[in-house]
Design a protein around this motif. Sequence first.
Motif, PDB file in Angstrom:
ATOM      1  N   ASN A  38       0.826  -1.213   0.000  1.00  0.00           N
ATOM      2  CA  ASN A  38       0.000   0.000   0.000  1.00  0.00           C
ATOM      3  C   ASN A  38       0.857   1.258   0.000  1.00  0.00           C
ATOM      4  N   MET A  39       2.014   1.206   0.639  1.00  0.00           N
ATOM      5  CA  MET A  39       2.921   2.352   0.620  1.00  0.00           C
ATOM      6  C   MET A  39       3.381   2.648  -0.806  1.00  0.00           C
ATOM      7  N   ILE A  40       3.608   1.598  -1.592  1.00  0.00           N
ATOM      8  CA  ILE A  40       4.005   1.785  -2.991  1.00  0.00           C
ATOM      9  C   ILE A  40       2.818   2.270  -3.819  1.00  0.00           C
ATOM     10  N   ILE A  41       1.644   1.680  -3.571  1.00  0.00           N
ATOM     11  CA  ILE A  41       0.448   2.076  -4.318  1.00  0.00           C
ATOM     12  C   ILE A  41       0.096   3.535  -4.056  1.00  0.00           C
ATOM     13  N   ASP A  42       0.218   3.953  -2.806  1.00  0.00           N
ATOM     14  CA  ASP A  42      -0.171   5.316  -2.419  1.00  0.00           C
ATOM     15  C   ASP A  42       0.894   6.364  -2.743  1.00  0.00           C
ATOM     16  N   LEU A  43       2.057   5.917  -3.184  1.00  0.00           N
ATOM     17  CA  LEU A  43       3.132   6.858  -3.499  1.00  0.00           C
ATOM     18  C   LEU A  43       2.718   7.777  -4.651  1.00  0.00           C
ATOM     19  N   HIS A  44       2.797   9.079  -4.428  1.00  0.00           N
ATOM     20  CA  HIS A  44       2.389  10.042  -5.458  1.00  0.00           C
ATOM     21  C   HIS A  44       3.524  10.248  -6.456  1.00  0.00           C
ATOM     22  N   ILE A  45       3.228   9.906  -7.712  1.00  0.00           N
ATOM     23  CA  ILE A  45       4.166  10.142  -8.805  1.00  0.00           C
ATOM     24  C   ILE A  45       3.444  11.006  -9.832  1.00  0.00           C
ATOM     25  N   PRO A  46       3.883  12.228 -10.046  1.00  0.00           N
ATOM     26  CA  PRO A  46       3.181  13.119 -10.980  1.00  0.00           C
ATOM     27  C   PRO A  46       3.115  12.532 -12.389  1.00  0.00           C
ATOM     28  N   ASP A  47       1.922  12.476 -12.934  1.00  0.00           N
ATOM     29  CA  ASP A  47       1.746  12.003 -14.312  1.00  0.00           C
ATOM     30  C   ASP A  47       1.853  13.205 -15.242  1.00  0.00           C
ATOM     31  N   ASP A  48       3.096  13.707 -15.345  1.00  0.00           N
ATOM     32  CA  ASP A  48       3.322  14.958 -16.072  1.00  0.00           C
ATOM     33  C   ASP A  48       3.839  14.742 -17.491  1.00  0.00           C
ATOM     34  N   GLY A  49       3.864  13.480 -17.910  1.00  0.00           N
ATOM     35  CA  GLY A  49       4.308  13.190 -19.262  1.00  0.00           C
ATOM     36  C   GLY A  49       5.804  13.060 -19.412  1.00  0.00           C
ATOM     37  N   SER A  50       6.558  13.320 -18.340  1.00  0.00           N
ATOM     38  CA  SER A  50       8.016  13.184 -18.427  1.00  0.00           C
ATOM     39  C   SER A  50       8.385  11.706 -18.576  1.00  0.00           C
ATOM     40  N   GLU A  51       9.494  11.460 -19.251  1.00  0.00           N
ATOM     41  CA  GLU A  51       9.917  10.089 -19.521  1.00  0.00           C
ATOM     42  C   GLU A  51      10.192   9.318 -18.239  1.00  0.00           C
ATOM     43  N   GLU A  52      10.830   9.973 -17.260  1.00  0.00           N
ATOM     44  CA  GLU A  52      11.194   9.299 -16.010  1.00  0.00           C
ATOM     45  C   GLU A  52       9.951   8.919 -15.220  1.00  0.00           C
ATOM     46  N   ASN A  53       9.021   9.859 -15.041  1.00  0.00           N
ATOM     47  CA  ASN A  53       7.828   9.572 -14.254  1.00  0.00           C
ATOM     48  C   ASN A  53       6.926   8.553 -14.941  1.00  0.00           C
ATOM     49  N   THR A  54       6.829   8.634 -16.262  1.00  0.00           N
ATOM     50  CA  THR A  54       6.034   7.646 -16.998  1.00  0.00           C
ATOM     51  C   THR A  54       6.603   6.252 -16.813  1.00  0.00           C
ATOM     52  N   ALA A  55       7.940   6.143 -16.859  1.00  0.00           N
ATOM     53  CA  ALA A  55       8.585   4.849 -16.656  1.00  0.00           C
ATOM     54  C   ALA A  55       8.348   4.324 -15.243  1.00  0.00           C
ATOM     55  N   LEU A  56       8.393   5.231 -14.246  1.00  0.00           N
ATOM     56  CA  LEU A  56       8.132   4.826 -12.868  1.00  0.00           C
ATOM     57  C   LEU A  56       6.698   4.330 -12.698  1.00  0.00           C
TER      58      LEU A  56
END
Length: 243
Positions: A38-56
């Motif tokens: 749940n800690m991983i599921i709840d982790l906020h990762i901005p869906d800003d279209g950047s390559e790094e965040n999309t990969a994460l």
Amino acid sequence: MRWAVRMGYNHNIAFECYRPVLRIADRRVIFLTVEELNMIIDLHIPDDGSEENTALLHDRDVFLFMCLTGLRYSDVANLRRCDLIHDGMYITTVKTTDNLIINLNKYSAAILEKYAHEDFIDGKALPVTSNQKLNEHIHKLCRMAGINQSVHIVYYKGKMRNDEIKEKWELVSSQTGRKTFVCLALSLGIDRDTIMKWTGHHDYKSMDPYVDIVDNHKQKAMKLFDKLPLGDIEKNDDNPDKK
């Protein structure tokens, strides 16, 4: 040495009686708890279209899918949409060539549905990257989520014992997904035969390390006896030996 005997180059077979004593510590099973998932599921990762965040974001879904199905990396990487059947997947494992039918739960089904309309190369079902890159992102996700409790690792090189203290995020990898699935399944009370049909384990011995991990659930199960409507045994003074 046996080859040399077969070829006639050696006639001294004393080596057959040699039994080296090797000190090998059982490898510790690293898995994630429900709270850590749940800690991983709840982790906020901005869906800003950047390559790094999309990969994460993609690799988080792939890793969670492994934790919820017990699939190895090689099998997730080779999973095609045509392998999906009603409420399940038909898998021919890469490592052992076993033919398995693995059922889906609502969480693993939701991950597949999330990418149902995406067009991946070779008709793959999920956006799977290389194992090396996936492991790098799993480390990063776990570190960002705060999965950093200390873990004591013991291993031997020859007779020399080595002790290391690592943070848990350093030890989590794509292999952790399969181990997490087995441990969670056992903790839910699912019998070993059913789990082995999902994972392709061939014998009970291979499941023993996981069974030992969830022994604490036996203690919880024993606590259910506390709910029995029995009388107050401690105040039973009918025993003449106490007088």
